[in-house]
Design a protein around this motif. Structure first.
Motif, PDB file in Angstrom:
ATOM      1  N   SER A 132      90.508  85.150   8.662  1.00  0.00           N
ATOM      2  CA  SER A 132      90.243  86.697   9.638  1.00  0.00           C
ATOM      3  C   SER A 132      91.503  86.255  10.454  1.00  0.00           C
ATOM      4  O   SER A 132      91.757  87.419  10.619  1.00  0.00           O
ATOM      5  CB  SER A 132      89.573  85.788  10.030  1.00  0.00           C
ATOM      6  N   PRO A 133      92.213  85.052  11.127  1.00  0.00           N
ATOM      7  CA  PRO A 133      93.659  85.755  11.227  1.00  0.00           C
ATOM      8  C   PRO A 133      94.159  86.550  10.947  1.00  0.00           C
ATOM      9  O   PRO A 133      95.241  87.536  11.489  1.00  0.00           O
ATOM     10  CB  PRO A 133      93.873  84.784  12.580  1.00  0.00           C
ATOM     11  N   ILE A 134      94.283  86.650   9.855  1.00  0.00           N
ATOM     12  CA  ILE A 134      95.125  87.685   9.092  1.00  0.00           C
ATOM     13  C   ILE A 134      95.005  88.896   8.582  1.00  0.00           C
ATOM     14  O   ILE A 134      95.439  90.253   8.719  1.00  0.00           O
ATOM     15  CB  ILE A 134      95.639  86.476   7.192  1.00  0.00           C
ATOM     16  N   TYR A 135      93.595  88.900   7.871  1.00  0.00           N
ATOM     17  CA  TYR A 135      92.739  89.915   7.485  1.00  0.00           C
ATOM     18  C   TYR A 135      90.934  89.919   7.782  1.00  0.00           C
ATOM     19  O   TYR A 135      90.346  88.989   7.386  1.00  0.00           O
ATOM     20  CB  TYR A 135      93.176  90.513   6.047  1.00  0.00           C
ATOM     21  N   ALA A 136      90.759  90.163   9.019  1.00  0.00           N
ATOM     22  CA  ALA A 136      89.417  90.332   9.234  1.00  0.00           C
ATOM     23  C   ALA A 136      88.313  91.396   8.485  1.00  0.00           C
ATOM     24  O   ALA A 136      88.193  92.588   8.607  1.00  0.00           O
ATOM     25  CB  ALA A 136      88.659  90.414  10.084  1.00  0.00           C
ATOM     26  N   PRO A 137      87.834  91.347   7.434  1.00  0.00           N
ATOM     27  CA  PRO A 137      87.685  92.871   6.661  1.00  0.00           C
ATOM     28  C   PRO A 137      86.043  93.601   7.447  1.00  0.00           C
ATOM     29  O   PRO A 137      86.210  94.446   7.076  1.00  0.00           O
ATOM     30  CB  PRO A 137      87.043  92.200   5.037  1.00  0.00           C
ATOM     31  N   LYS A 138      85.474  92.453   8.147  1.00  0.00           N
ATOM     32  CA  LYS A 138      84.013  93.044   8.490  1.00  0.00           C
ATOM     33  C   LYS A 138      84.496  93.881   9.872  1.00  0.00           C
ATOM     34  O   LYS A 138      84.447  95.511  10.011  1.00  0.00           O
ATOM     35  CB  LYS A 138      83.188  92.383   8.764  1.00  0.00           C
ATOM     36  N   ALA A 139      85.846  93.512  10.230  1.00  0.00           N
ATOM     37  CA  ALA A 139      86.291  94.376  11.541  1.00  0.00           C
ATOM     38  C   ALA A 139      86.879  95.681  10.483  1.00  0.00           C
ATOM     39  O   ALA A 139      86.736  96.696  11.430  1.00  0.00           O
ATOM     40  CB  ALA A 139      87.036  93.105  11.939  1.00  0.00           C
ATOM     41  N   GLN A 140      87.707  95.716   9.866  1.00  0.00           N
ATOM     42  CA  GLN A 140      88.238  96.598   9.465  1.00  0.00           C
ATOM     43  C   GLN A 140      87.275  97.485   8.866  1.00  0.00           C
ATOM     44  O   GLN A 140      87.150  99.210   9.343  1.00  0.00           O
ATOM     45  CB  GLN A 140      89.199  96.591   8.746  1.00  0.00           C
ATOM     46  N   ARG A 141      86.526  97.775   8.572  1.00  0.00           N
ATOM     47  CA  ARG A 141      85.045  98.276   8.022  1.00  0.00           C
ATOM     48  C   ARG A 141      84.207  98.860   8.908  1.00  0.00           C
ATOM     49  O   ARG A 141      84.248  99.970   9.159  1.00  0.00           O
ATOM     50  CB  ARG A 141      84.281  97.772   7.254  1.00  0.00           C
TER      51      ARG A 141
END
Length: 390
Positions: A60-69
């Motif tokens: 998640s520090p690199i890529y947090a998918p839910k936050a992006q959606r």
């Protein structure tokens, strides 16, 4: 104007001045007529996550998918003008900048620490200032020393995030540097100076100061090494018991046993524990001088602004943002026990003369009426630039 305010709140068990400032700033923006769209996550949410969600936490520090959606949905629904980012770790991730840019939404970030370079964000390790990762393509010392949450694995993830998101941070449309020191940090990282606005934090005006109290007050959300608790107690114990009135210490954390031990041995040290807002206000009213003694480059300790607003001069260490905050409303000395011990009687003797300067410095530099205007100007600049580029 519509502004998305994005912030990953620190755990409630770990009191954070950053959380307080974000909450205050949201209120100040709303009072100024801005439509604020809060995009907030909290590290306290992690405990209640599903096993599947927890399985994704390491990335998640690199890529947090839910936050992006979730951000994409918010942008589509509300068409904001600016995204204002504070702390992205761990549940939002710096990828939020890329998501905003995908929709043509400009991003401005308030830089509260040094986490573009440093995994812990503090430039502090093993009791001292550390710059081992500055200028490195890959911040491997952070992994070796377990700088993020004391874990080699989590430090490796954070080191990877710092590396992956170097281009992300350099694409941010505008930066809010809380001090000139943070501006220099950003320039050293490769951010063009024209993208940086120096803007301090503001706190709500508590009203006219109470009559000056007596003694000294040290209050902090965390009684930890970098806050300078040990330094302060070393300096205080170089004077006879009762020589300078009472030293009151408020807060909680790893060094609480040390504070309690000294308070049990001396009649002029009082441990107040963790204080709520009324408790802090009462402690400020009772004191003559507030102490801010970090042993790291603390960016903008809120306690100093609270002291100034209450009309209390500040004795601090000459590190980070403390000299800028204090200005002519107190004294700053090297972060050494002898220097701090020598300054205690000076501060006690001059407190009454400095108190009016403290309140004046707050009104001119850290009052919401002053700082909110600076923030709105910064929003206008990045949103106008984004419109012109379309």
């Amino acid at each position: 104007m519509k502004v998305v305010v994005a912030h990953n709140r620190y755990r409630e068990a770990q009191p954070s001045g950053e959380n307080v400032i974000v909450d205050l700033e949201i209120g100040q923006l709303a009072a100024a007529g801005v439509e604020v769209l809060p995009f907030l996550r909290s590290s306290d949410e992690i405990a209640a996550m599903s096993p599947a969600a927890k399985a994704l936490l390491p990335i998640s520090p690199i890529y947090a998918p839910k936050a992006q959606r979730d951000l994409a949905d918010l942008i589509r629904a509300h068409r904001p003008d600016v995204l204002h980012l504070h702390n992205p770790y761990p549940l939002i991730s710096p990828w939020i900048v890329r998501t905003a840019h995908r929709f043509g939404l400009p991003v401005i970030q308030t830089v509260h620490n040094y986490r573009q370079v440093c995994a812990s964000g503090l430039y502090f390790r093993d009791g001292g200032i550390c710059h081992d990762c500055r200028g490195r393509a890959l911040p491997l010392p952070a992994v070796r020393h377990r700088c993020y949450r004391g874990s080699a694995a989590q430090s490796a993830v954070m080191a990877t995030a710092l590396t992956v998101h170097r281009p992300t941070w350099r694409s941010v449309d505008g930066y809010l540097a809380l001090t000139d020191g943070i501006k220099d940090h950003l320039i050293g990282y490769g951010i063009p100076p024209e993208r940086i606005t120096v803007k301090p934090n503001a706190i709500t005006d508590p009203g006219p100061p109470a009559p000056l109290g007596s003694g000294f007050l040290f209050f902090s959300g965390r009684l930890s090494e970098e806050k300078g608790v040990r330094l302060l107690l070393d300096a205080w114990q170089r004077h006879p018991d009762g020589a300078h009135g009472t030293l009151r210490i408020a807060g909680d954390g790893d060094l609480r046993p040390l504070v309690e031990s000294v308070a049990a041995q001396r009649g002029d040290v009082e441990f107040l524990g963790r204080l709520d807002r009324p408790g802090v206000d009462a402690a400020l009213a009772a004191t003559a001088v507030v102490l801010a003694t970090p042993t790291w480059h603390d960016v903008l300790p809120t306690v100093v602004i609270e002291a100034l607003a209450a009309g209390r001069p500040v004795l601090g260490t000459a590190l980070g943002g403390v000299p800028y905050l204090v200005g002519d409303a107190g004294w700053t000395v090297p972060a050494e026990p002898a220097a701090l011990a020598a300054a205690l009687p000076v501060a006690r003797a001059q407190a009454a003369a400095k108190a009016p300067l403290a309140r004046l410095r707050y009104e001119r530099t850290f009052h919401p009426d002053v700082v909110t205007g600076q923030l709105l100007d910064a929003y206008d600049r990045v949103s106008s630039a984004a419109r012109s580029a379309r």
